[in-house]
Design a protein around this motif. Structure first.
Motif, PDB file in Angstrom:
ATOM      1  N   SER A   4      11.782  -7.271  11.532  1.00 58.49           N
ATOM      2  CA  SER A   4      11.952  -6.229  10.527  1.00 58.49           C
ATOM      3  C   SER A   4      12.943  -5.145  10.946  1.00 58.49           C
ATOM      4  CB  SER A   4      10.597  -5.572  10.236  1.00 58.49           C
ATOM      5  OG  SER A   4      10.152  -4.853  11.371  1.00 58.49           O
ATOM      6  N   ASN A   5      13.377  -5.156  12.208  1.00 59.56           N
ATOM      7  CA  ASN A   5      14.253  -4.130  12.775  1.00 59.56           C
ATOM      8  C   ASN A   5      13.564  -2.776  12.918  1.00 59.56           C
ATOM      9  OD1 ASN A   5      16.441  -5.856  13.141  1.00 59.56           O
ATOM     10  ND2 ASN A   5      17.087  -5.572  11.033  1.00 59.56           N
ATOM     11  N   TYR A   6      12.242  -2.763  12.815  1.00 57.88           N
ATOM     12  CA  TYR A   6      11.449  -1.567  13.057  1.00 57.88           C
ATOM     13  C   TYR A   6      10.522  -1.827  14.228  1.00 57.88           C
ATOM     14  CZ  TYR A   6      12.860   0.763   8.751  1.00 57.88           C
ATOM     15  OH  TYR A   6      13.583   1.385   7.779  1.00 57.88           O
ATOM     16  N   VAL A   7      10.224  -0.771  14.974  1.00 60.58           N
ATOM     17  CA  VAL A   7       9.261  -0.840  16.066  1.00 60.58           C
ATOM     18  C   VAL A   7       8.271   0.302  15.886  1.00 60.58           C
ATOM     19  CG1 VAL A   7      10.844  -1.949  17.687  1.00 60.58           C
ATOM     20  CG2 VAL A   7      10.756   0.537  17.570  1.00 60.58           C
ATOM     21  N   SER A   8       7.126   0.180  16.526  1.00 55.40           N
ATOM     22  CA  SER A   8       6.101   1.221  16.435  1.00 55.40           C
ATOM     23  C   SER A   8       6.164   2.133  17.645  1.00 55.40           C
ATOM     24  CB  SER A   8       4.711   0.591  16.353  1.00 55.40           C
ATOM     25  OG  SER A   8       4.587  -0.145  15.167  1.00 55.40           O
ATOM     26  N   VAL A   9       6.085   3.423  17.365  1.00 55.56           N
ATOM     27  CA  VAL A   9       6.076   4.443  18.410  1.00 55.56           C
ATOM     28  C   VAL A   9       4.805   5.263  18.232  1.00 55.56           C
ATOM     29  CG1 VAL A   9       7.246   6.508  19.278  1.00 55.56           C
ATOM     30  CG2 VAL A   9       8.593   4.548  18.504  1.00 55.56           C
ATOM     31  N   TRP A  10       4.010   5.384  19.302  1.00 58.66           N
ATOM     32  CA  TRP A  10       2.787   6.177  19.242  1.00 58.66           C
ATOM     33  C   TRP A  10       3.154   7.655  19.314  1.00 58.66           C
ATOM     34  CZ3 TRP A  10      -1.838   5.635  17.511  1.00 58.66           C
ATOM     35  CH2 TRP A  10      -2.792   6.601  17.784  1.00 58.66           C
ATOM     36  N   VAL A  11       2.698   8.410  18.314  1.00 55.22           N
ATOM     37  CA  VAL A  11       2.975   9.838  18.228  1.00 55.22           C
ATOM     38  C   VAL A  11       1.665  10.592  18.403  1.00 55.22           C
ATOM     39  CG1 VAL A  11       3.765  11.670  16.675  1.00 55.22           C
ATOM     40  CG2 VAL A  11       4.985   9.497  16.752  1.00 55.22           C
ATOM     41  N   LEU A  56       4.085   5.513  14.323  1.00 61.94           N
ATOM     42  CA  LEU A  56       5.221   5.725  13.436  1.00 61.94           C
ATOM     43  C   LEU A  56       6.190   4.556  13.579  1.00 61.94           C
ATOM     44  CD1 LEU A  56       6.456   7.920  11.535  1.00 61.94           C
ATOM     45  CD2 LEU A  56       7.608   8.828  13.546  1.00 61.94           C
ATOM     46  N   SER A  57       6.530   3.923  12.459  1.00 58.62           N
ATOM     47  CA  SER A  57       7.506   2.835  12.478  1.00 58.62           C
ATOM     48  C   SER A  57       8.900   3.425  12.341  1.00 58.62           C
ATOM     49  CB  SER A  57       7.245   1.858  11.332  1.00 58.62           C
ATOM     50  OG  SER A  57       6.061   1.151  11.550  1.00 58.62           O
ATOM     51  N   VAL A  58       9.722   3.164  13.343  1.00 59.95           N
ATOM     52  CA  VAL A  58      11.094   3.676  13.359  1.00 59.95           C
ATOM     53  C   VAL A  58      12.047   2.519  13.607  1.00 59.95           C
ATOM     54  CG1 VAL A  58      10.350   5.938  14.183  1.00 59.95           C
ATOM     55  CG2 VAL A  58      11.103   4.219  15.828  1.00 59.95           C
ATOM     56  N   THR A  59      13.312   2.721  13.259  1.00 55.63           N
ATOM     57  CA  THR A  59      14.293   1.667  13.500  1.00 55.63           C
ATOM     58  C   THR A  59      14.452   1.429  14.992  1.00 55.63           C
ATOM     59  OG1 THR A  59      16.131   3.234  13.502  1.00 55.63           O
ATOM     60  CG2 THR A  59      15.587   2.187  11.386  1.00 55.63           C
ATOM     61  N   GLU A  60      14.725   0.179  15.333  1.00 56.81           N
ATOM     62  CA  GLU A  60      14.966  -0.144  16.737  1.00 56.81           C
ATOM     63  C   GLU A  60      16.122   0.681  17.283  1.00 56.81           C
ATOM     64  OE1 GLU A  60      13.906  -4.562  17.877  1.00 56.81           O
ATOM     65  OE2 GLU A  60      15.228  -4.483  16.123  1.00 56.81           O
ATOM     66  N   TRP A  61      17.123   0.904  16.447  1.00 56.44           N
ATOM     67  CA  TRP A  61      18.299   1.657  16.872  1.00 56.44           C
ATOM     68  C   TRP A  61      17.917   3.048  17.365  1.00 56.44           C
ATOM     69  CZ3 TRP A  61      20.316   6.293  15.280  1.00 56.44           C
ATOM     70  CH2 TRP A  61      21.556   6.627  15.828  1.00 56.44           C
ATOM     71  N   ILE A  62      17.134   3.793  16.569  1.00 55.28           N
ATOM     72  CA  ILE A  62      16.786   5.175  16.955  1.00 55.28           C
ATOM     73  C   ILE A  62      15.844   5.160  18.160  1.00 55.28           C
ATOM     74  CG2 ILE A  62      14.770   5.657  15.490  1.00 55.28           C
ATOM     75  CD1 ILE A  62      17.739   8.020  15.941  1.00 55.28           C
ATOM     76  N   ALA A  63      14.976   4.164  18.249  1.00 55.94           N
ATOM     77  CA  ALA A  63      14.064   4.066  19.391  1.00 55.94           C
ATOM     78  C   ALA A  63      14.854   3.887  20.685  1.00 55.94           C
ATOM     79  CB  ALA A  63      13.095   2.913  19.196  1.00 55.94           C
ATOM     80  N   LYS A  64      15.881   3.051  20.639  1.00 52.87           N
ATOM     81  CA  LYS A  64      16.709   2.841  21.828  1.00 52.87           C
ATOM     82  C   LYS A  64      17.584   4.055  22.103  1.00 52.87           C
ATOM     83  CE  LYS A  64      16.745  -2.146  21.491  1.00 52.87           C
ATOM     84  NZ  LYS A  64      17.542  -3.343  21.193  1.00 52.87           N
ATOM     85  N   GLU A  65      18.181   4.614  21.063  1.00 52.43           N
ATOM     86  CA  GLU A  65      19.076   5.774  21.205  1.00 52.43           C
ATOM     87  C   GLU A  65      18.361   6.952  21.859  1.00 52.43           C
ATOM     88  OE1 GLU A  65      22.607   8.013  20.744  1.00 52.43           O
ATOM     89  OE2 GLU A  65      22.307   5.873  20.457  1.00 52.43           O
ATOM     90  N   LYS A  66      17.096   7.182  21.465  1.00 59.59           N
ATOM     91  CA  LYS A  66      16.339   8.331  21.974  1.00 59.59           C
ATOM     92  C   LYS A  66      15.374   7.949  23.092  1.00 59.59           C
ATOM     93  CE  LYS A  66      16.644  11.129  17.814  1.00 59.59           C
ATOM     94  NZ  LYS A  66      16.978  12.448  18.339  1.00 59.59           N
ATOM     95  N   ASP A  67      15.406   6.681  23.518  1.00 61.51           N
ATOM     96  CA  ASP A  67      14.534   6.198  24.583  1.00 61.51           C
ATOM     97  C   ASP A  67      13.065   6.516  24.276  1.00 61.51           C
ATOM     98  OD1 ASP A  67      13.961   4.875  26.960  1.00 61.51           O
ATOM     99  OD2 ASP A  67      14.097   6.718  28.139  1.00 61.51           O
ATOM    100  N   LEU A  68      12.629   6.124  23.079  1.00 59.88           N
ATOM    101  CA  LEU A  68      11.257   6.376  22.649  1.00 59.88           C
ATOM    102  C   LEU A  68      10.314   5.340  23.250  1.00 59.88           C
ATOM    103  CD1 LEU A  68      11.920   7.050  18.849  1.00 59.88           C
ATOM    104  CD2 LEU A  68      11.723   8.721  20.695  1.00 59.88           C
ATOM    105  N   PRO A  69       9.063   5.729  23.525  1.00 61.38           N
ATOM    106  CA  PRO A  69       8.097   4.775  24.084  1.00 61.38           C
ATOM    107  C   PRO A  69       7.597   3.828  22.985  1.00 61.38           C
ATOM    108  CG  PRO A  69       7.057   6.904  23.769  1.00 61.38           C
ATOM    109  CD  PRO A  69       8.505   7.074  23.406  1.00 61.38           C
TER     110      PRO A  69
END
Length: 74
Positions: A4-11, A56-69
């Motif tokens: 889906s090009n989205y990943v989950s980030v725990w907030v 929170l489901s975010v794009t893989e791009w932003i997760a990698k760009e911001k080094d999100l867990p």
């Protein structure tokens, strides 16, 4: 990479929101805060300032760009 090009980030908490983005508190060793644009979130209308313990489901791009867990898929 997810299909889906989205990943989950725990907030831990959504600390603030503007017209275009969320300020989130991440579950990291240093309790990092990060701005996430609505345009990079799936269903941003489902969340609001003060929400706690959300995935929170975010794009893989932003997760990698911001080094999100990124949460591991089960």
């Amino acid at each position: 990479m997810s299909a889906s090009n989205y990943v989950s980030v725990w907030v831990v908490e959504i600390l603030a929101e503007t017209e275009k983005e969320f300020l989130v508190l991440l579950d990291t060793d240093d309790d990092r805060e990060e701005w996430i644009p609505f345009s990079q979130c799936a269903d941003p209308d489902d969340y609001s300032e003060g929400d706690e313990g959300v995935s929170l489901s975010v794009t893989e791009w932003i997760a990698k760009e911001k080094d999100l867990p990124i949460e591991e898929e089960e």
